[in-house]
Every structure is written in C-alpha cells, then in structure tokens.
Design a protein around this motif. Structure first.
Motif, PDB file in Angstrom:
ATOM      1  N   VAL A 181      -4.594   1.299 -12.677  1.00  0.00           N
ATOM      2  CA  VAL A 181      -4.493   2.634 -13.266  1.00  0.00           C
ATOM      3  C   VAL A 181      -3.322   2.706 -14.230  1.00  0.00           C
ATOM      4  CG1 VAL A 181      -4.173   5.086 -12.752  1.00  0.00           C
ATOM      5  CG2 VAL A 181      -5.572   3.666 -11.241  1.00  0.00           C
ATOM      6  N   ARG A 182      -2.130   2.381 -13.749  1.00  0.00           N
ATOM      7  CA  ARG A 182      -0.927   2.274 -14.577  1.00  0.00           C
ATOM      8  C   ARG A 182       0.122   1.564 -13.743  1.00  0.00           C
ATOM      9  NH1 ARG A 182       1.095   8.087 -16.142  1.00  0.00           N
ATOM     10  NH2 ARG A 182       2.932   6.933 -16.866  1.00  0.00           N
ATOM     11  N   SER A 183       1.355   1.422 -14.261  1.00  0.00           N
ATOM     12  CA  SER A 183       2.354   0.604 -13.567  1.00  0.00           C
ATOM     13  C   SER A 183       3.041   1.328 -12.421  1.00  0.00           C
ATOM     14  CB  SER A 183       3.409   0.127 -14.573  1.00  0.00           C
ATOM     15  OG  SER A 183       4.046   1.243 -15.198  1.00  0.00           O
ATOM     16  N   GLU A 184       3.072   2.682 -12.419  1.00  0.00           N
ATOM     17  CA  GLU A 184       3.727   3.417 -11.343  1.00  0.00           C
ATOM     18  C   GLU A 184       2.862   3.444 -10.091  1.00  0.00           C
ATOM     19  OE1 GLU A 184       5.384   5.524 -15.058  1.00  0.00           O
ATOM     20  OE2 GLU A 184       3.529   4.535 -14.438  1.00  0.00           O
ATOM     21  N   PRO A 185       3.469   3.657  -8.911  1.00  0.00           N
ATOM     22  CA  PRO A 185       2.699   3.674  -7.658  1.00  0.00           C
ATOM     23  C   PRO A 185       1.635   4.766  -7.631  1.00  0.00           C
ATOM     24  CG  PRO A 185       5.048   3.472  -7.205  1.00  0.00           C
ATOM     25  CD  PRO A 185       4.922   3.757  -8.672  1.00  0.00           C
ATOM     26  N   ILE A 186       0.533   4.480  -6.958  1.00  0.00           N
ATOM     27  CA  ILE A 186      -0.467   5.497  -6.654  1.00  0.00           C
ATOM     28  C   ILE A 186       0.077   6.328  -5.490  1.00  0.00           C
ATOM     29  CG2 ILE A 186      -2.852   5.944  -5.973  1.00  0.00           C
ATOM     30  CD1 ILE A 186      -2.622   4.573  -8.674  1.00  0.00           C
ATOM     31  N   THR A 187       0.153   7.646  -5.671  1.00  0.00           N
ATOM     32  CA  THR A 187       0.787   8.485  -4.640  1.00  0.00           C
ATOM     33  C   THR A 187      -0.202   9.329  -3.853  1.00  0.00           C
ATOM     34  OG1 THR A 187       1.212  10.214  -6.308  1.00  0.00           O
ATOM     35  CG2 THR A 187       2.965   8.599  -5.899  1.00  0.00           C
ATOM     36  N   SER A 188      -1.432   9.479  -4.325  1.00  0.00           N
ATOM     37  CA  SER A 188      -2.401  10.307  -3.597  1.00  0.00           C
ATOM     38  C   SER A 188      -3.807  10.004  -4.087  1.00  0.00           C
ATOM     39  CB  SER A 188      -2.079  11.794  -3.799  1.00  0.00           C
ATOM     40  OG  SER A 188      -2.852  12.612  -2.958  1.00  0.00           O
ATOM     41  N   LEU A 189      -4.791  10.199  -3.192  1.00  0.00           N
ATOM     42  CA  LEU A 189      -6.209  10.038  -3.514  1.00  0.00           C
ATOM     43  C   LEU A 189      -6.972  11.271  -3.047  1.00  0.00           C
ATOM     44  CD1 LEU A 189      -6.724   6.383  -2.218  1.00  0.00           C
ATOM     45  CD2 LEU A 189      -6.788   7.067  -4.623  1.00  0.00           C
ATOM     46  N   PHE A 197       0.832  -1.194   0.000  1.00  0.00           N
ATOM     47  CA  PHE A 197       0.000   0.000   0.000  1.00  0.00           C
ATOM     48  C   PHE A 197       0.876   1.258   0.000  1.00  0.00           C
ATOM     49  CE2 PHE A 197      -3.040  -2.970   2.190  1.00  0.00           C
ATOM     50  CZ  PHE A 197      -3.977  -2.988   1.165  1.00  0.00           C
ATOM     51  N   THR A 198       0.460   2.260  -0.749  1.00  0.00           N
ATOM     52  CA  THR A 198       1.259   3.486  -0.874  1.00  0.00           C
ATOM     53  C   THR A 198       0.487   4.753  -0.513  1.00  0.00           C
ATOM     54  OG1 THR A 198       0.705   3.493  -3.243  1.00  0.00           O
ATOM     55  CG2 THR A 198       2.853   2.584  -2.608  1.00  0.00           C
ATOM     56  N   THR A 199      -0.794   4.649  -0.161  1.00  0.00           N
ATOM     57  CA  THR A 199      -1.561   5.805   0.286  1.00  0.00           C
ATOM     58  C   THR A 199      -2.233   5.480   1.618  1.00  0.00           C
ATOM     59  OG1 THR A 199      -3.708   5.227  -0.716  1.00  0.00           O
ATOM     60  CG2 THR A 199      -2.100   6.369  -2.125  1.00  0.00           C
ATOM     61  N   SER A 200      -2.656   6.505   2.310  1.00  0.00           N
ATOM     62  CA  SER A 200      -3.462   6.301   3.507  1.00  0.00           C
ATOM     63  C   SER A 200      -4.848   5.797   3.109  1.00  0.00           C
ATOM     64  CB  SER A 200      -3.600   7.605   4.288  1.00  0.00           C
ATOM     65  OG  SER A 200      -2.359   8.043   4.779  1.00  0.00           O
ATOM     66  N   PRO A 201      -5.514   5.016   3.961  1.00  0.00           N
ATOM     67  CA  PRO A 201      -6.892   4.600   3.660  1.00  0.00           C
ATOM     68  C   PRO A 201      -7.809   5.814   3.558  1.00  0.00           C
ATOM     69  CG  PRO A 201      -5.971   3.315   5.472  1.00  0.00           C
ATOM     70  CD  PRO A 201      -5.026   4.439   5.224  1.00  0.00           C
ATOM     71  N   CYS A 202      -8.728   5.755   2.615  1.00  0.00           N
ATOM     72  CA  CYS A 202      -9.666   6.854   2.365  1.00  0.00           C
ATOM     73  C   CYS A 202     -11.087   6.296   2.420  1.00  0.00           C
ATOM     74  CB  CYS A 202      -9.371   7.471   0.997  1.00  0.00           C
ATOM     75  SG  CYS A 202     -10.549   8.711   0.437  1.00  0.00           S
ATOM     76  N   PHE A 203     -11.916   6.821   3.323  1.00  0.00           N
ATOM     77  CA  PHE A 203     -13.306   6.379   3.425  1.00  0.00           C
ATOM     78  C   PHE A 203     -14.131   7.070   2.342  1.00  0.00           C
ATOM     79  CE2 PHE A 203     -11.712   5.533   7.678  1.00  0.00           C
ATOM     80  CZ  PHE A 203     -12.261   4.287   7.950  1.00  0.00           C
ATOM     81  N   GLY A 219       0.325   0.444  -8.944  1.00  0.00           N
ATOM     82  CA  GLY A 219      -0.558   1.296  -9.729  1.00  0.00           C
ATOM     83  C   GLY A 219      -2.013   0.893  -9.685  1.00  0.00           C
ATOM     84  N   ARG A 220      -2.412   0.159  -8.643  1.00  0.00           N
ATOM     85  CA  ARG A 220      -3.804  -0.263  -8.502  1.00  0.00           C
ATOM     86  C   ARG A 220      -4.478   0.485  -7.362  1.00  0.00           C
ATOM     87  NH1 ARG A 220      -5.344  -5.190 -10.903  1.00  0.00           N
ATOM     88  NH2 ARG A 220      -3.660  -6.136 -12.102  1.00  0.00           N
TER      89      ARG A 220
END
Length: 428
Positions: free
Chosen positions: A85-93, A46-52, A68-69
């Motif tokens: 989404v793509r191959s790079e990490p998700i960095t923010s939501l 996991f690369t972001t904080s959980p988001c409700f 990237g998921r």
C-alpha cells in the motif's frame, strides 16, 4: 472465534508470526475433540488484528504489516497474496460488501495520512496521525469512518472514497475506539466515538445526536470497547461502557444512564469486554482485565439475532470493523421543517460558538439570518439540509456582544419552503 462449516477458527498474531487454530467436532458440552494448528512467519511485523474476509468465494484472513503491506492467507495459513500500500504501517482494516458475486467484499485500510480501498484512496488530515477505521452498511449509502487515535478528528467517506461526508472534531483529544450502530432508531447507522473521557455519537452527516456527548464521572477514564446491544430487551440499542475502576455503565439512546448502573464487574485497570449469549439465549457480558482476571455478568434478558450489534473489539467475530445489518430509513418526522427540531446548542452560549440545528424531510438549502431584538441583521449563514436527518450550521459568536438574538432559519426544498425563528442567548 470465527465459524466455518463445522469448524471454529481462532487466529492470533505476535510480531511476525501468525497462528491459526482449527477446532472441530464439538460435543454436547461445547468441548472440541480435535485441534489443528497452522503457523506462518513473514519478514515483516504484523500491525493489525487478523480479519476474516470473503474477497473471493473462499474465506481468507487479512493482516496489515509495519512495512505497509496487506497479507492475505487461507485458513490453512498459506499465503494467497500480498499488496504493498505504502511505506508506513497499516494501522486498521475494515470490510464492506460489494455487488459482485465473485468478489463479495472489499477491504479498506489506513496507512500514514491516507485511507485506502482496493481501488482508490483519500487523504486524511494531519501528517503525523495514526488512524483507525469502522464501516457501515446504511440505507443512504455505505460509508467508512476514520478516527484519529489520541486526537479528536473524525472523517467519513462514502464507499467509493469519492465523496467526503463529514470532517468534525469531538470533545477530548484522546480518541480510543470506534463503533457503528443505529443508536437513534432512524434506520441510518451512527458512529460511536469513545475517548478517555467522552462518548460521542454522530449521525451519518456528522451531527452529534441528542443527549451526547457523555462525559465520564470524576477522574475515571473509559477503557475497552463500547458494546452496542439491546441490553434490556426493549427493542432499542444501549451503549455499554467500562471505566478504569472496573465499573460497567449502560446508557440508552438518549445518553441517559439506565437505572441500577454503574455496577462493579471487574478489577481496576484496562478492560477487554465482549457480549455473549448462553445456551438458553440469555445475554451477558464477559470482561478480561489487564491483571488476567475473567469476570462474567449474566442479565435476565433474552437476546435475539438483532440484540448483538457491536459486541466485541473490532465489532464481531470476523474483526470486520463494520456493521452490516440491513435497515430501512425511518425519518424522525414527516414534517418538512418541524419546530421541535430547530434549536441551537449550547443555549445560553458561553463559549466562542454555537451549533444551530435543524431537520428537513427533504434535501434543502438553508439560510440562517441572525438579527438583534430591534431587527437589525447581524450576519447570514448558509448550509444544507439532508433529507430525514438533523443538520447543523455553526455560528461564531467570539465577536458578538452579550444579549438575546433571533435566528431566522429558512429552508428551501424542491417542493416545500418553510421558516422557523428561535432565540439565542449569548453570555460573555
């Protein structure tokens, strides 16, 4: 901590593990009688904080991964969906509302040099940058802002991602945090950008608000999230900032330090602050320092529902990275081109450029003609004025000799025209 019905939900992630804690049946002292723990492990990190979120009728938890998921879980930890989404990490939501009853919200995310909604995407500058998000519900239209971590670029798009609202650079090249709030009280949401040494506030049009940026004093650096609250109960929002020497600084909407600040609230180092209210609705601030100490500061101000706007990391208890308060526009002036809102900064001009600022009460085409004192035309600049907001045109003075110049600012709107003239001093 996120409240659902009578339960309080707490989530945490570490590497590839998601933990969900359901606390229920609080007693009069606020203690919980029961605790249910659910865990879930996935093949990615996991690369972001959980988001409700409320992407459907039920509340769910969104989290990005290094592959990237974006994963979606229910509050019992069951996997509902995953999107590549793509191959790079998700960095923010970030979340914004939609008009759909069956899908009340939609999410946005950053991966690599692109900003994604659930339907579209937009390119961000720089192929090697990492970006964070914040989003705003605003009278002129909802929007999403992306900031370059450890860089200095800010980019904003409307909710559809079809229109870029602005792309600007701010002082310092170490951006850390974003927040959203109506700082100047005009009803439109502004963007608060914190770097290691500066706090800047940008309007929806990307124009720096009067009194900003704020620069940290001495060799200190800002740390933690800037909190946006009505700190003194005057109905106007303040910015609460923290420095790595353990001090708390409170600034008003004009960038001025409130009397009595800074104060020492915690030990030196990185800080993780949040604002809160006690059982009597008295406002306060809690700060967790990197050395493990937890310090609280209680004010004498009674906080109401509008007092806490951006009150913790990622904005709120949902980690929505968004400010959803419904506001109405309150234009700074009803005059079409008020003289007091036409000026340049900095003035005198010692650097390579100056910003010529103007305000129009309706959308307008702007022509700025630069003249020397003998009336000889030096250059002509074109721009746009956005109704009810400050706008700017940049004048490059790198090849201009020292002296005093006149700037003739002409605004042509649909129903009105006007001209104002200002003096600009260039010093080489």
């Amino acid at each position: 901590m996120y409240q659902q019905a009578t339960n309080e939900i707490v989530t945490s992630v570490q590497d590839s593990a998601l933990s969900i804690y359901q606390l229920s049946s609080p007693n009069a002292q606020g203690a919980f009688d029961s605790l249910h723990i659910f865990t879930q492990t996935i093949p990615q990190r996991f690369t972001t904080s959980p988001c409700f979120s409320s992407l459907s009728i039920l509340s769910t938890i969104l989290i990005g991964t290094d592959s990237g998921r974006v994963y979606e879980f229910n509050i019992n930890g069951d996997l509902i969906s995953q999107r590549s989404v793509r191959s790079e990490p998700i960095t923010s939501l970030a979340l914004l509302p939609t008009p759909s009853l069956s899908k009340p919200e939609e999410y946005f995310c950053t991966s690599g040099n692109r900003l994604y909604s659930e339907r579209d995407s937009a390119e961000l500058p720089g192929s090697e940058s990492t970006w964070i998000l914040a989003a705003a519900v605003s009278p002129k239209g909802n929007y999403v802002v992306a900031a370059e971590i450890n860089g200095n670029r800010i980019v904003s798009f409307d909710q559809s991602l079809s229109q870029k609202l602005f792309e600007v650079s701010v002082p310092d090249s170490a951006l850390q945090e974003l927040a959203i709030a109506d700082i100047d009280g005009d009803g439109e949401k502004d963007v608060i950008v914190q770097s290691a040494t500066h706090i800047s506030v940008l309007s929806r049009a990307g124009v720096v608000l009067d009194g900003f940026p704020i620069q940290v004093r001495g060799t200190n650096e800002f740390t933690g999230t800037p909190l946006i609250v009505d700190f003194d109960g005057d109905g106007k929002l303040e910015i609460i900032a923290f420095t790595n020497d353990g001090e708390m600084w409170v600034y008003n909407r004009n960038g001025k330090l409130l009397t009595g600040f800074p104060i020492q609230v915690t030990s030196p180092g990185k800080s993780f602050p949040t604002a809160y209210t006690d059982s009597a609705s008295t406002g306060g601030v809690v700060v967790l320092s990197e050395n493990g100490s937890l310090d609280a500061f209680l004010t004498s101000t009674t906080f109401n529902t509008n007092s806490l706007v951006w009150w913790q990391h990622l904005g709120d208890e949902r980690h929505s990275n968004a400010e959803w308060t419904q506001t109405a526009s309150h234009p700074l002036s009803s005059e079409f081109l008020p003289k007091s809102r036409v000026y340049n900064w900095p003035n005198p001009v010692y650097g390579r450029s100056t910003q010529i600022r103007y305000y129009t009460s309706e959308d307008a085409n702007i022509t700025v003609t630069i003249l020397d004192l003998s009336g000889v035309k030096i250059t002509e600049l074109k721009g746009r004025g956005t109704a009810g907001m400050d706008s700017e045109i940049s004048w490059d003075v790198s090849k201009i000799q020292s002296g005093v110049y006149l700037a003739r600012v002409e605004a042509q709107g649909i129903t009105q025209n006007d001209v104002k003239i200002i003096k600009i001093a260039v010093v080489k």
